[in-house]
Design a protein around this motif. Sequence first.
Motif, PDB file in Angstrom:
ATOM      1  N   GLY A 265     -40.971  32.005 -82.554  1.00 13.97           N
ATOM      2  CA  GLY A 265     -41.031  30.416 -82.397  1.00 13.97           C
ATOM      3  C   GLY A 265     -41.146  30.074 -80.949  1.00 13.97           C
ATOM      4  N   ASN A 266     -41.098  31.073 -80.157  1.00 14.38           N
ATOM      5  CA  ASN A 266     -41.518  30.636 -78.815  1.00 14.38           C
ATOM      6  C   ASN A 266     -42.906  30.071 -78.405  1.00 14.38           C
ATOM      7  OD1 ASN A 266     -38.859  31.484 -77.531  1.00 14.38           O
ATOM      8  ND2 ASN A 266     -39.501  33.363 -77.975  1.00 14.38           N
ATOM      9  N   VAL A 267     -43.004  29.330 -77.647  1.00 12.79           N
ATOM     10  CA  VAL A 267     -44.121  28.541 -77.420  1.00 12.79           C
ATOM     11  C   VAL A 267     -44.621  28.658 -75.952  1.00 12.79           C
ATOM     12  CG1 VAL A 267     -45.408  26.458 -77.622  1.00 12.79           C
ATOM     13  CG2 VAL A 267     -43.689  26.891 -79.103  1.00 12.79           C
ATOM     14  N   VAL A 268     -45.698  29.408 -75.605  1.00 16.32           N
ATOM     15  CA  VAL A 268     -46.286  29.541 -74.358  1.00 16.32           C
ATOM     16  C   VAL A 268     -47.710  29.128 -73.988  1.00 16.32           C
ATOM     17  CG1 VAL A 268     -46.597  31.523 -72.782  1.00 16.32           C
ATOM     18  CG2 VAL A 268     -44.858  31.783 -74.465  1.00 16.32           C
ATOM     19  N   ASP A 269     -47.751  28.635 -72.806  1.00 10.40           N
ATOM     20  CA  ASP A 269     -49.307  27.987 -72.415  1.00 10.40           C
ATOM     21  C   ASP A 269     -48.941  28.435 -70.936  1.00 10.40           C
ATOM     22  OD1 ASP A 269     -51.704  27.269 -72.092  1.00 10.40           O
ATOM     23  OD2 ASP A 269     -51.363  25.400 -72.248  1.00 10.40           O
ATOM     24  N   VAL A 270     -50.336  28.507 -70.238  1.00  8.66           N
ATOM     25  CA  VAL A 270     -50.500  28.722 -68.680  1.00  8.66           C
ATOM     26  C   VAL A 270     -50.544  27.314 -67.959  1.00  8.66           C
ATOM     27  CG1 VAL A 270     -51.942  29.536 -67.045  1.00  8.66           C
ATOM     28  CG2 VAL A 270     -51.821  30.734 -69.439  1.00  8.66           C
ATOM     29  N   ASN A 271     -49.529  27.443 -67.115  1.00  5.35           N
ATOM     30  CA  ASN A 271     -49.556  26.255 -66.333  1.00  5.35           C
ATOM     31  C   ASN A 271     -50.163  26.241 -64.905  1.00  5.35           C
ATOM     32  OD1 ASN A 271     -47.756  27.888 -64.461  1.00  5.35           O
ATOM     33  ND2 ASN A 271     -45.842  26.533 -64.800  1.00  5.35           N
ATOM     34  N   HIS A 272     -49.883  25.284 -63.935  1.00  7.61           N
ATOM     35  CA  HIS A 272     -50.978  25.200 -62.943  1.00  7.61           C
ATOM     36  C   HIS A 272     -50.612  26.253 -61.801  1.00  7.61           C
ATOM     37  CE1 HIS A 272     -46.898  23.094 -61.841  1.00  7.61           C
ATOM     38  NE2 HIS A 272     -47.297  23.448 -60.773  1.00  7.61           N
ATOM     39  N   THR A 273     -49.565  26.939 -61.997  1.00  8.90           N
ATOM     40  CA  THR A 273     -49.259  28.041 -60.964  1.00  8.90           C
ATOM     41  C   THR A 273     -49.896  29.332 -61.541  1.00  8.90           C
ATOM     42  OG1 THR A 273     -47.256  28.892 -62.159  1.00  8.90           O
ATOM     43  CG2 THR A 273     -46.711  26.915 -60.444  1.00  8.90           C
ATOM     44  N   LYS A 274     -50.620  29.238 -62.641  1.00  9.29           N
ATOM     45  CA  LYS A 274     -51.267  30.341 -63.357  1.00  9.29           C
ATOM     46  C   LYS A 274     -50.585  31.336 -63.811  1.00  9.29           C
ATOM     47  CE  LYS A 274     -55.292  29.812 -60.082  1.00  9.29           C
ATOM     48  NZ  LYS A 274     -56.138  30.534 -59.139  1.00  9.29           N
ATOM     49  N   GLU A 275     -49.227  31.061 -64.417  1.00  9.33           N
ATOM     50  CA  GLU A 275     -48.308  31.797 -64.910  1.00  9.33           C
ATOM     51  C   GLU A 275     -47.981  31.090 -66.270  1.00  9.33           C
ATOM     52  OE1 GLU A 275     -45.289  31.982 -62.337  1.00  9.33           O
ATOM     53  OE2 GLU A 275     -45.958  33.606 -61.064  1.00  9.33           O
ATOM     54  N   GLY A 276     -47.545  31.951 -67.041  1.00 12.76           N
ATOM     55  CA  GLY A 276     -46.946  31.478 -68.307  1.00 12.76           C
ATOM     56  C   GLY A 276     -45.706  30.654 -68.188  1.00 12.76           C
ATOM     57  N   LYS A 277     -45.561  29.734 -69.253  1.00 19.74           N
ATOM     58  CA  LYS A 277     -44.346  28.853 -69.114  1.00 19.74           C
ATOM     59  C   LYS A 277     -44.206  28.489 -70.756  1.00 19.74           C
ATOM     60  CE  LYS A 277     -42.447  24.511 -67.215  1.00 19.74           C
ATOM     61  NZ  LYS A 277     -41.470  24.874 -66.882  1.00 19.74           N
ATOM     62  N   LEU A 278     -42.802  28.483 -70.897  1.00 17.21           N
ATOM     63  CA  LEU A 278     -42.307  28.001 -71.997  1.00 17.21           C
ATOM     64  C   LEU A 278     -42.504  26.713 -72.578  1.00 17.21           C
ATOM     65  CD1 LEU A 278     -39.189  30.346 -72.720  1.00 17.21           C
ATOM     66  CD2 LEU A 278     -41.393  30.492 -73.763  1.00 17.21           C
ATOM     67  N   TYR A 279     -43.156  26.076 -73.720  1.00 16.63           N
ATOM     68  CA  TYR A 279     -42.886  24.725 -74.033  1.00 16.63           C
ATOM     69  C   TYR A 279     -42.438  24.556 -75.275  1.00 16.63           C
ATOM     70  CZ  TYR A 279     -46.322  24.242 -70.143  1.00 16.63           C
ATOM     71  OH  TYR A 279     -46.860  23.968 -68.537  1.00 16.63           O
ATOM     72  N   ASN A 280     -41.368  25.075 -75.309  1.00 18.02           N
ATOM     73  CA  ASN A 280     -40.370  25.082 -76.849  1.00 18.02           C
ATOM     74  C   ASN A 280     -40.409  23.604 -77.133  1.00 18.02           C
ATOM     75  OD1 ASN A 280     -40.909  27.794 -76.458  1.00 18.02           O
ATOM     76  ND2 ASN A 280     -38.706  28.281 -76.853  1.00 18.02           N
ATOM     77  N   SER A 281     -40.187  22.554 -76.131  1.00 16.17           N
ATOM     78  CA  SER A 281     -40.108  21.297 -76.515  1.00 16.17           C
ATOM     79  C   SER A 281     -40.997  20.476 -77.025  1.00 16.17           C
ATOM     80  CB  SER A 281     -39.266  20.630 -75.458  1.00 16.17           C
ATOM     81  OG  SER A 281     -40.263  20.802 -74.137  1.00 16.17           O
ATOM     82  N   HIS A 282     -42.314  21.052 -76.965  1.00 16.16           N
ATOM     83  CA  HIS A 282     -43.393  20.520 -77.290  1.00 16.16           C
ATOM     84  C   HIS A 282     -43.821  20.754 -78.800  1.00 16.16           C
ATOM     85  CE1 HIS A 282     -45.300  19.904 -73.057  1.00 16.16           C
ATOM     86  NE2 HIS A 282     -44.166  19.573 -73.133  1.00 16.16           N
ATOM     87  N   VAL A 283     -43.493  21.959 -79.200  1.00 15.73           N
ATOM     88  CA  VAL A 283     -43.927  22.566 -80.621  1.00 15.73           C
ATOM     89  C   VAL A 283     -42.579  22.959 -81.224  1.00 15.73           C
ATOM     90  CG1 VAL A 283     -45.364  24.033 -81.714  1.00 15.73           C
ATOM     91  CG2 VAL A 283     -46.024  23.114 -79.969  1.00 15.73           C
ATOM     92  N   THR A 284     -42.399  22.646 -82.323  1.00 14.00           N
ATOM     93  CA  THR A 284     -41.083  23.179 -83.084  1.00 14.00           C
ATOM     94  C   THR A 284     -41.702  23.543 -84.356  1.00 14.00           C
ATOM     95  OG1 THR A 284     -39.770  21.358 -82.515  1.00 14.00           O
ATOM     96  CG2 THR A 284     -39.177  22.525 -84.388  1.00 14.00           C
ATOM     97  N   SER A 285     -41.361  24.952 -84.693  1.00 11.31           N
ATOM     98  CA  SER A 285     -42.014  25.463 -85.954  1.00 11.31           C
ATOM     99  C   SER A 285     -40.876  26.178 -86.859  1.00 11.31           C
ATOM    100  CB  SER A 285     -42.759  26.627 -85.496  1.00 11.31           C
ATOM    101  OG  SER A 285     -42.330  27.782 -84.698  1.00 11.31           O
ATOM    102  N   ALA A 286     -41.273  26.592 -87.894  1.00 16.45           N
ATOM    103  CA  ALA A 286     -40.471  27.456 -89.000  1.00 16.45           C
ATOM    104  C   ALA A 286     -41.331  28.281 -89.702  1.00 16.45           C
ATOM    105  CB  ALA A 286     -39.699  26.481 -89.960  1.00 16.45           C
ATOM    106  N   ARG A 287     -40.914  29.453 -89.672  1.00 17.30           N
ATOM    107  CA  ARG A 287     -41.992  30.582 -90.341  1.00 17.30           C
ATOM    108  C   ARG A 287     -41.424  31.361 -91.412  1.00 17.30           C
ATOM    109  NH1 ARG A 287     -42.474  36.178 -89.529  1.00 17.30           N
ATOM    110  NH2 ARG A 287     -40.917  36.028 -88.010  1.00 17.30           N
ATOM    111  N   ARG A 288     -41.959  31.436 -92.749  1.00 21.26           N
ATOM    112  CA  ARG A 288     -41.393  32.086 -93.849  1.00 21.26           C
ATOM    113  C   ARG A 288     -42.556  32.984 -94.331  1.00 21.26           C
ATOM    114  NH1 ARG A 288     -41.991  30.629 -99.040  1.00 21.26           N
ATOM    115  NH2 ARG A 288     -43.072  28.592 -98.583  1.00 21.26           N
ATOM    116  N   THR A 289     -42.201  34.328 -94.288  1.00 20.54           N
ATOM    117  CA  THR A 289     -43.095  35.301 -94.811  1.00 20.54           C
ATOM    118  C   THR A 289     -42.566  36.144 -96.028  1.00 20.54           C
ATOM    119  OG1 THR A 289     -43.382  36.223 -92.514  1.00 20.54           O
ATOM    120  CG2 THR A 289     -43.998  37.660 -94.189  1.00 20.54           C
TER     121      THR A 289
END
Length: 371
Positions: A265-289
């Motif tokens: 459920g971790n959410v990652v995008d690349v920011n202006h520093t050209k590094e990955g950053k967590l955006y967990n507050s932007h996207v909430t998810s639940a997964r069921r397999t």
Amino acid sequence: MSVFVYTQDKTLEPKLENIKWISGTWHGEAFGGITEEVWSEPSGGSMMATFKLIVDNKVQFYEIEVIREIENNLILQLKHFGEDLKGWETKDETVDFPLKYITEDKVVFEGMAFEKVNPTEMNVYVDIDNKGKVETVKFNYRKKENTKPIKQLINVNYAIESPIIDGITNEVVWEKAEWHPIDQLWLGNNYSSEDFEGRYKLTWTEEALYLLAEIKDDKLRDVYKDPLKSWWDEDCLEIFVDEDNSGGDHQYNHNAFAYHVDLDGNVVDVNHTKEGKLYNSHVTSARRTDGNTTIWEVKILLFDDTYKDDTENQPVKLESNKNIGFALAYCDNDNSEHRENFIGSVFIEGANKDRGWIDANIFGTLVLKTE
């Protein structure tokens, strides 16, 4: 104005047609905040603009500006308003800037000037009286132009009640929503239906966009425990969102987002520093397999292109008939060091199809609807 000196540049007639390059939606930074200025095309003998300054997510003041043709000349007039729309000037008072001259790339008034840098960039210079001393403040603006082609147009219906993000898809809104395929190979070798199948549904409220994705994958791999390490090379759902459907470049900026949602459920995008950053507050998810079928239920907050990392940002309130750039993809890695397949929801022309993290023009278009 002190910024400009008279040159041998050809001067143009004081006509609105000669300054219509000012028209458009412009964004910039000044006074420690974000500025927006929107100029209309010439019509009825005038051009009109609205201006606002936002500092720390709060409007400091507004302006209404008008450039009018008067007696074969031009004049710029404006009024200021506080955040509560109470005027700074008296009822019949305006702040006036008579025209001095126009060239191909400059419009110079007494106390204010516009300079065209290129078709999508301009500088505005304003003389400000600071305790008897006149200072010239420069506003650098970029024009926001929507050049994105409309493709894969999908109507998304409104949810009267927000879906509960629990991976259990028993809400009525999900029963009514239409399935859309994830079936375009963006990267890797051809795959079989036993290896991968994907589809998704969408709905929305004023607060957020909601996604239901069904992924059939015969092997789920969480390769790295560190969510910021090679996040694109393990099984994950990738959600591409362009809040205003403007398209264009979003590499190392927030003109659009490419959210990688991993199996935890971790959410990652690349920011202006050209590094990955967590955006967990932007996207909430639940997964069921269940077996080889995984259900992802996701709530996505949308942010406009004024978003800045490490500051407080407010999500955009969604409304009917809003257009949103959107695409969905899945990174599939069964046995390799790197992802073996990257399968998306939108057809992309050309040989290089792995462009979603850079180019928002490849996104489809969602239209928010109320039934």
